[in-house]
Each structure stands twice: as C-alpha cells, then as structure tokens.
Scaffold this active site. Structure first.
Site, PDB file in Angstrom:
ATOM      1  N   GLY A 150       0.823  -1.203   0.000  1.00  0.00           N
ATOM      2  CA  GLY A 150       0.000   0.000   0.000  1.00  0.00           C
ATOM      3  C   GLY A 150       0.862   1.260   0.000  1.00  0.00           C
ATOM      4  O   GLY A 150       1.157   1.803  -1.047  1.00  0.00           O
ATOM      5  N   SER A 189       4.718  -5.428  -3.848  1.00  0.00           N
ATOM      6  CA  SER A 189       4.510  -3.994  -3.950  1.00  0.00           C
ATOM      7  C   SER A 189       5.200  -3.253  -2.806  1.00  0.00           C
ATOM      8  O   SER A 189       6.406  -3.399  -2.621  1.00  0.00           O
ATOM      9  CB  SER A 189       3.010  -3.683  -3.999  1.00  0.00           C
ATOM     10  OG  SER A 189       2.793  -2.366  -4.409  1.00  0.00           O
TER      11      SER A 189
END
Length: 478
Positions: free
Chosen positions: A102, A198
């Site tokens: 995130g 990520s």
C-alpha cells in the site's frame, strides 16, 4: 503490494495451555484432524465454515486477532490457511507469511482473495470458489493485515492511524509473530519464510531484518527464519523511478517529450515525497496513457469499478496503491457481510465503519519510508538467507525495469546467466538469473499481482522458491 482515525476497516494491510484440538474435515471418505500443539486461543480461532464456501475441504483454517500493544489496544488480524492434505501434510510443510503493501492495503483483500489464497469470491459477492493454484498446495500460508487500521486490524487509539510508518509497522509485525507462535506452538522451529509484493518490498526485508537480528546468537530459534521473497517490489527510490519512466517510454505509453521531462524533474526525487514539478510531470504521463490499468497494461479495465488511477493521481502515491480488478468490488461486499465477519472472528469490537480493501487514512498519513532497501539486502545476503525477487513484466507501477536496476546496484556475481524458464505447458513462463545470494525471476504476461494474472506460473515460482530449486529450463523439467 498493491496497494490504503478511527479504528479499522480500510483498504490500498496466548494462552500457553496445550490442548488436544480435534477438528474433522471430510473430503470424500477422508477425515482430517487438527493436531496437538494448538492452544485454547487457537481453538477459538478455528474456522468451521465460511458463508458461501464450497465444501468440504481438505485443509484447516484459522483467523483472529493477536494484540501487539496492550496500552494502545492495537491488534492485528490474521488468516491461516494450512496446507492441503490434512495434518500429515501441514505438519511437515513450511510456514509462509504473506504481506500486501500500500502502504495501507489488506492481505485478506488481495493476497488471500484474488491472488494466492485458497478461495476466490464470485461476482455476487456472496459465494466462494476454490483457487486451483492456491499456494497452500505446498505450504501453510499466513496472511496478515498490517499495520493497525488496515483491513480488519485495529487500534483503540485512533491517533495511531495517523502516524504509522515503516519502522513501527515492522515492530508491530514482529510483535505479532511472537504472539502468534505462542498461540500456535506446533509451528515453533518450523521452516519459516516471509513473502509479499509492492510496498511490501519495504515490509518484507524490514521484518526479515528484525527476525534475523533477534535470532542471532540463538542456537535453535523459535522463529526458524530461512529467507524471503518479494514481487514487483518497491525497493530503491532512485532505481525505481528511473526504471519506471523507462518502462513507460519503452512500452509506448508516453511521449518522448514527457519522458525527457520526467527524467529531468524527477531524477532526484523520492517516490514517497515527489516535488510539485515531478507531480505535474507524472500527471501529464497519466493523461497520455489514457484509460488503461497501469497495474496490468494489456488487460481490460473493470467497467464496474471506480478508477484507482484517479486515486493514485490525487494522492501522488505512484509506487503504492493496488490493482483494481472487479474482484475488489466482490470482496468489499463479501467481507462487509456480518455472517462472514462472525465466521472469521473479525470486527469483534463492533466498529461502525465499513471494511475496505485499502485504508484511506493509513496510506495518506504514512510517516517514515527509507529511500532504499538495498542496505538490508546486502546485510541479509551476507547472512546467507535465501532471497528471491520476482516481477510480473506487464506492471507499469513497480515495473521490471526498476527491479533490474536495483538488483544491478547490488553488484552481485552471476551464478547462472539469464535463461528462459518453462511452465510445464511448453510455454515460456518467464526469465531468470541466479546471482550469488539472490535469484531474480520474471513472470511472463503477469501484472502487479502475479498470482492473479498468471496463477500457474505464480505457483511454480513459489514452489521452486520453497524447495530452493532453479526454475525449470527447456532441459530441466523439475
């Protein structure tokens, strides 16, 4: 990975008494039993059946909370999907922690529900179907929503959600592991790996570093840490940016003029805090790209979903955020259902806020974010830990080019030169290069979430990482 003050539910996340826990799962005529080594708290976390679950299944699952800070009232939510095949398999299989990034995105929303988890959610948002390529075919998979405020994880001190950053996220995740292993003592001393994607490109090496340091000098550590694997990982601001802009230009997504301008005004920026001039150049680039999914540039966009692209541009969180397929809509509906939350032992504090895939608070107010993870890589490579880095090659958010530049900056010697690996169907699954201390693998045709777009290839990659075998080339079918 992909990628989100008030308590939890947001999106783009011990008792020591030994009991004999008996839980029966029936598959055909086979009976599966959970084993000795579970505590009362673990027994309370046992999932009997999820709403809409196709049954019966040949694995056991648990979910619930581990408190990581009593004073603040912070508790992190987990979901354990034990290895398929019953206790005889799960007792010998390694334990693997999965983290989405995130910062502020839920591992339940992404990893568990649309990538490597055992269930996928149907379009009605009410029923589930089995994932043929679930990673619990070869390991026990532990999903964690971190930090507090992400997914079902929460803090009773609402101000916590405005001041999270890399350091306190890693500390809380380590505190979670300590508490979780006390709850599940049968996993003590088991081979343990940390994985993610990520922005978990920060979470994974940072948590790995803490575990490694805490284990130093311990002859037989409870957390038997063997190594980590990260995919499409935010790694080093400078190399990530250089590789990002190059990917956009090489794939025909932006003009020559915009490419030159990006290199000029963003070359020394941090992806966490870009300048206004860099923001303007990025906005221009996204205008030139048009209405594509930057997380998977060759696949159709979801016509039902609100545009994640607009959210990214508004927040300038280019390296963060998450893939926005229609499955995000299905998971939002499913995990907000009271019966689902009850079955998962979630939302136990009855917070009146909707569950979201990523937190609108946690990601926006993120604090410390080091510019580079490469010093941690150097430390853990020197320690002899197993490290794999993989990249889906159609992701334009954290692209392969940036990953290659970052690895090149480590100046590692090559053990096995670049080669094509195969997925068992006769097709090239991707490419790989083995360095001294690190393996790089690409996954052909995969976007930001490799197990979503290329599930077979993702499972092959994971299995070879766990077994420490090189990916199969044309001559080596193993």
């Amino acid at each position: 990975m992909k990628s989100s003050s008030l308590p939890p539910f947001y999106k783009f996340s011990p008792s020591n008494a030994l009991l004999f826990l008996l839980h029966i799962f029936t598959l055909s005529s086979t009976v599966y039993t959970a084993q000795v080594g579970t505590t009362t708290a673990a027994q309370n976390d046992l999932i009997d059946q999820l709403p809409g679950q196709p049954g019966p299944v040949n694995f056991t699952q648990y979910s619930g909370y581990v408190t990581v800070n009593d004073t603040a009232g912070r508790a992190l939510f987990y979901w354990l999907q034990e290895a398929q095949g019953g206790s005889k398999v799960s007792d010998s299989a390694p334990l693997v922690l999965w983290l989405n990034g995130g910062p502020g995105c839920s591992s339940v929303a992404y990893g568990a529900s649309e990538e490597l988890g055992v269930f996928r959610i149907n379009s009605n948002g009410e029923t589930l179907f089995l994932n043929e390529y679930a990673w619990n075919k070869v390991a026990n998979i532990l999903f964690l929503d971190s930090p507090a405020g992400v997914g079902f994880s929460y803090s009773n001190t609402s101000s916590d959600l405005y001041k999270f950053g890399d350091a306190n996220t890693a500390r809380d995740s380590y505190a979670f592991l300590l508490g979780w292993f006390e709850r599940f003592p049968k996993y003590k001393y088991r081979d343990f790996y940390i994985t993610g994607e990520s922005y978990a490109g920060h979470y994974v090496p940072q948590l790995s570093q803490i575990v490694y340091k805490q284990n130093k000098g311990v002859e037989n550590p409870i957390i038997n840490f063997k190594g980590f694997m990260v995919g499409n990982a935010v790694t080093d601001d400078y190399n990530d940016y250089i590789g990002l802009f190059e990917f956009w230009w090489n794939h025909g997504l932006i003009s020559d003029e915009t490419y030159r301008n990006l290199k000029l005004v963003c070359s020394m920026d941090s992806s966490e805090h870009p300048t206004n001039a860099c923001n303007d150049a990025i906005n221009t680039a996204y205008d030139e790209m048009g209405n594509i999914d930057p997380y998977s540039i060759y696949t159709p966009t979801c016509k039902k979903a609100s545009s994640k692209r607009k959210q990214l541009r508004a927040g300038y969180r280019l390296m963060f955020g998450g893939y926005d397929p229609c499955t995000e809509i299905y998971s939002t509906k499913y995990y907000n259902h009271p019966a689902v939350q009850k079955a998962l032992h979630a939302n136990v504090t009855k917070i009146p806020y909707s569950w979201q895939t990523c937190s609108d608070i946690v990601g926006v107010y993120w604090g410390d974010s080091p510019r580079s993870m490469l010093p941690i890589y150097e430390e853990l490579i020197a320690a002899g830990l197993k490290i794999w880095v993989f990249s889906g090659d159609t992701d334009s958010v954290v692209p392969l080019t940036g990953t290659r530049y970052s690895i090149d900056a480590l100046n590692l010697s090559t053990v096995t030169s670049w080669y094509a690996w195969y997925d068992g169907t006769g097709e090239v699954g991707g490419w790989s290069q083995v360095y001294k201390g690190l393996t790089l693998a690409t996954v052909r045709g995969a976007g930001h979430e490799v197990p979503l777009h290329q599930p077979l290839r993702g499972l092959i990659l994971f299995e070879h990482f766990i077994t420490n075998k090189p990916l199969p080339n044309g001559n080596n079918k193993n």
